[in-house]
Design a protein around this motif. Sequence first.
Motif, PDB file in Angstrom:
ATOM      1  N   ARG A 163      66.308  44.799  37.647  1.00  0.00           N
ATOM      2  CA  ARG A 163      67.089  44.171  38.717  1.00  0.00           C
ATOM      3  C   ARG A 163      68.579  44.247  38.420  1.00  0.00           C
ATOM      4  N   ALA A 164      68.964  44.049  37.170  1.00  0.00           N
ATOM      5  CA  ALA A 164      70.380  44.144  36.824  1.00  0.00           C
ATOM      6  C   ALA A 164      70.912  45.546  37.101  1.00  0.00           C
ATOM      7  N   LEU A 165      70.109  46.562  36.852  1.00  0.00           N
ATOM      8  CA  LEU A 165      70.535  47.943  37.083  1.00  0.00           C
ATOM      9  C   LEU A 165      70.537  48.282  38.571  1.00  0.00           C
ATOM     10  N   LEU A 166      69.515  47.853  39.301  1.00  0.00           N
ATOM     11  CA  LEU A 166      69.398  48.181  40.721  1.00  0.00           C
ATOM     12  C   LEU A 166      70.396  47.420  41.580  1.00  0.00           C
ATOM     13  N   GLY A 167      70.773  46.227  41.147  1.00  0.00           N
ATOM     14  CA  GLY A 167      71.566  45.368  42.003  1.00  0.00           C
ATOM     15  C   GLY A 167      70.676  44.610  42.969  1.00  0.00           C
ATOM     16  N   PRO A 168      71.264  43.849  43.888  1.00  0.00           N
ATOM     17  CA  PRO A 168      70.477  42.942  44.717  1.00  0.00           C
ATOM     18  C   PRO A 168      69.730  43.584  45.879  1.00  0.00           C
ATOM     19  N   GLY A 169      70.071  44.806  46.276  1.00  0.00           N
ATOM     20  CA  GLY A 169      69.527  45.349  47.511  1.00  0.00           C
ATOM     21  C   GLY A 169      68.157  45.990  47.426  1.00  0.00           C
ATOM     22  N   PRO A 170      67.925  46.961  46.516  1.00  0.00           N
ATOM     23  CA  PRO A 170      66.680  47.728  46.534  1.00  0.00           C
ATOM     24  C   PRO A 170      65.440  46.891  46.220  1.00  0.00           C
ATOM     25  N   LEU A 171      64.319  47.340  46.749  1.00  0.00           N
ATOM     26  CA  LEU A 171      63.034  46.717  46.452  1.00  0.00           C
ATOM     27  C   LEU A 171      62.693  46.894  44.977  1.00  0.00           C
ATOM     28  N   LEU A 172      62.190  45.822  44.370  1.00  0.00           N
ATOM     29  CA  LEU A 172      61.666  45.895  43.010  1.00  0.00           C
ATOM     30  C   LEU A 172      60.280  45.260  43.037  1.00  0.00           C
ATOM     31  N   ALA A 173      59.258  46.084  42.812  1.00  0.00           N
ATOM     32  CA  ALA A 173      57.871  45.641  42.958  1.00  0.00           C
ATOM     33  C   ALA A 173      57.054  46.076  41.745  1.00  0.00           C
ATOM     34  N   PRO A 174      57.141  45.334  40.632  1.00  0.00           N
ATOM     35  CA  PRO A 174      56.380  45.709  39.442  1.00  0.00           C
ATOM     36  C   PRO A 174      54.890  45.443  39.600  1.00  0.00           C
ATOM     37  N   GLU A 175      54.107  46.245  38.906  1.00  0.00           N
ATOM     38  CA  GLU A 175      52.666  46.004  38.791  1.00  0.00           C
ATOM     39  C   GLU A 175      52.429  45.023  37.650  1.00  0.00           C
ATOM     40  N   GLN A 176      51.437  44.146  37.807  1.00  0.00           N
ATOM     41  CA  GLN A 176      51.061  43.212  36.749  1.00  0.00           C
ATOM     42  C   GLN A 176      49.542  43.084  36.706  1.00  0.00           C
ATOM     43  N   MET A 177      48.969  43.395  35.567  1.00  0.00           N
ATOM     44  CA  MET A 177      47.533  43.212  35.383  1.00  0.00           C
ATOM     45  C   MET A 177      47.225  41.740  35.145  1.00  0.00           C
ATOM     46  N   VAL A 178      46.035  41.312  35.590  1.00  0.00           N
ATOM     47  CA  VAL A 178      45.613  39.931  35.383  1.00  0.00           C
ATOM     48  C   VAL A 178      44.123  39.896  35.043  1.00  0.00           C
ATOM     49  N   VAL A 179      43.760  38.893  34.242  1.00  0.00           N
ATOM     50  CA  VAL A 179      42.363  38.594  33.931  1.00  0.00           C
ATOM     51  C   VAL A 179      42.154  37.115  34.205  1.00  0.00           C
ATOM     52  N   LEU A 180      41.167  36.795  35.009  1.00  0.00           N
ATOM     53  CA  LEU A 180      40.850  35.397  35.298  1.00  0.00           C
ATOM     54  C   LEU A 180      39.794  34.916  34.302  1.00  0.00           C
ATOM     55  N   ASP A 181      40.282  34.399  33.185  1.00  0.00           N
ATOM     56  CA  ASP A 181      39.411  33.876  32.132  1.00  0.00           C
ATOM     57  C   ASP A 181      40.257  32.951  31.268  1.00  0.00           C
ATOM     58  N   THR A 182      39.805  31.723  31.073  1.00  0.00           N
ATOM     59  CA  THR A 182      40.593  30.750  30.310  1.00  0.00           C
ATOM     60  C   THR A 182      40.361  30.844  28.809  1.00  0.00           C
ATOM     61  N   ASP A 183      39.472  31.722  28.369  1.00  0.00           N
ATOM     62  CA  ASP A 183      39.261  31.949  26.937  1.00  0.00           C
ATOM     63  C   ASP A 183      40.164  33.101  26.496  1.00  0.00           C
ATOM     64  N   PRO A 184      41.216  32.836  25.699  1.00  0.00           N
ATOM     65  CA  PRO A 184      42.182  33.897  25.377  1.00  0.00           C
ATOM     66  C   PRO A 184      41.567  35.106  24.680  1.00  0.00           C
ATOM     67  N   ALA A 185      40.653  34.877  23.739  1.00  0.00           N
ATOM     68  CA  ALA A 185      40.077  36.004  23.012  1.00  0.00           C
ATOM     69  C   ALA A 185      39.256  36.881  23.955  1.00  0.00           C
ATOM     70  N   ARG A 186      38.480  36.254  24.801  1.00  0.00           N
ATOM     71  CA  ARG A 186      37.663  37.021  25.748  1.00  0.00           C
ATOM     72  C   ARG A 186      38.544  37.743  26.763  1.00  0.00           C
ATOM     73  N   ALA A 187      39.593  37.070  27.227  1.00  0.00           N
ATOM     74  CA  ALA A 187      40.505  37.691  28.192  1.00  0.00           C
ATOM     75  C   ALA A 187      41.214  38.892  27.584  1.00  0.00           C
ATOM     76  N   ARG A 188      41.681  38.750  26.334  1.00  0.00           N
ATOM     77  CA  ARG A 188      42.357  39.886  25.681  1.00  0.00           C
ATOM     78  C   ARG A 188      41.405  41.052  25.487  1.00  0.00           C
ATOM     79  N   ALA A 189      40.158  40.764  25.144  1.00  0.00           N
ATOM     80  CA  ALA A 189      39.185  41.847  24.945  1.00  0.00           C
ATOM     81  C   ALA A 189      38.989  42.629  26.240  1.00  0.00           C
ATOM     82  N   LEU A 190      38.883  41.930  27.356  1.00  0.00           N
ATOM     83  CA  LEU A 190      38.742  42.624  28.638  1.00  0.00           C
ATOM     84  C   LEU A 190      40.026  43.360  28.992  1.00  0.00           C
ATOM     85  N   ALA A 191      41.165  42.742  28.742  1.00  0.00           N
ATOM     86  CA  ALA A 191      42.447  43.384  29.036  1.00  0.00           C
ATOM     87  C   ALA A 191      42.591  44.696  28.280  1.00  0.00           C
ATOM     88  N   ARG A 192      42.157  44.716  27.040  1.00  0.00           N
ATOM     89  CA  ARG A 192      42.306  45.929  26.229  1.00  0.00           C
ATOM     90  C   ARG A 192      41.484  47.086  26.770  1.00  0.00           C
TER      91      ARG A 192
END
Length: 281
Positions: A163-192
């Motif tokens: 955003r600092a490089l683009l300035g305020p005008g252009p669209l910035l739409a990053p991708e973000q992966m998500v896992v719906l699991d409250t157990d961190p170890a299990r969530a990380r294993a699936l994420a990997r």
Amino acid sequence: MTVPAALGRFGIWRSASLVTAELGAGIERLGYRTLWLGSSPDGDLAQAEALLDATTTLILATSIVNMWKDQAEQVARSFARVERRHPGRFLLGVGAGHREATQQYAQPYATLARYVEVLRAGGVPRDRLVLAALGPRMLRLAGDRAAGAIPYLVPAEHTARARALLGPGPLLAPEQMVVLDTDPARARALARTRVQRPYLGLVNYTSNLRRLGWSAADVSGAGSDALIDALVAHGSPAEVAGQLGRHLDAGADHICVQLITAAGADPLPGYRALAPALGLS
């Protein structure tokens, strides 16, 4: 309506080969405004057109049409066809892909700049064109010659720098992966299962992460726990929504949410669980 406003704050990113008309209709019913077709959908845009036929208000976007795979002239003609049939409901995302998957990969910046020139000359409006971009040169190209940038596999720190490089005008739409699991170890294993292969084996991504300060140890092998936590939001729907909000706080206009599930699982229940936490109806 401007492109960022039309997309909404949150859209769904899913590999094109896993997207059906039924899924697209279900995503629309849940209140998501945008569906991103990932993993190099075909440049004839036939799949996007079919999904637009199956829905009424959903915006379809590509993430991304690969410039080495599809000629720009063909893509421009396909864009014109889709636009005639569904005016204002398609956003074309294009990019350079990865050297590991492309035999002819060379001079990606210059090649993408020429590709954009041909698309624009072929009638693709600037405000309907976005570019896959990670490094400063590609981000500047996205801001100068297209509507903006769609970075992939990036933490919120990258969003702030972009955003600092683009300035305020252009669209910035990053991708973000998500896992719906409250157990961190299990969530990380699936994420990997999604992050390690192929992404930690692709130099575009590992180089970008190293620029952000991650160490060689962080990006090697299966990735450090800290890196996985930065690249894959996990927890309850409310916790995931809070983590997605970091991109918005850093300057993102829109977030492409990629839900990771067990192989073969229906993603719609996860999208349904997330929708209220994201303020969708």
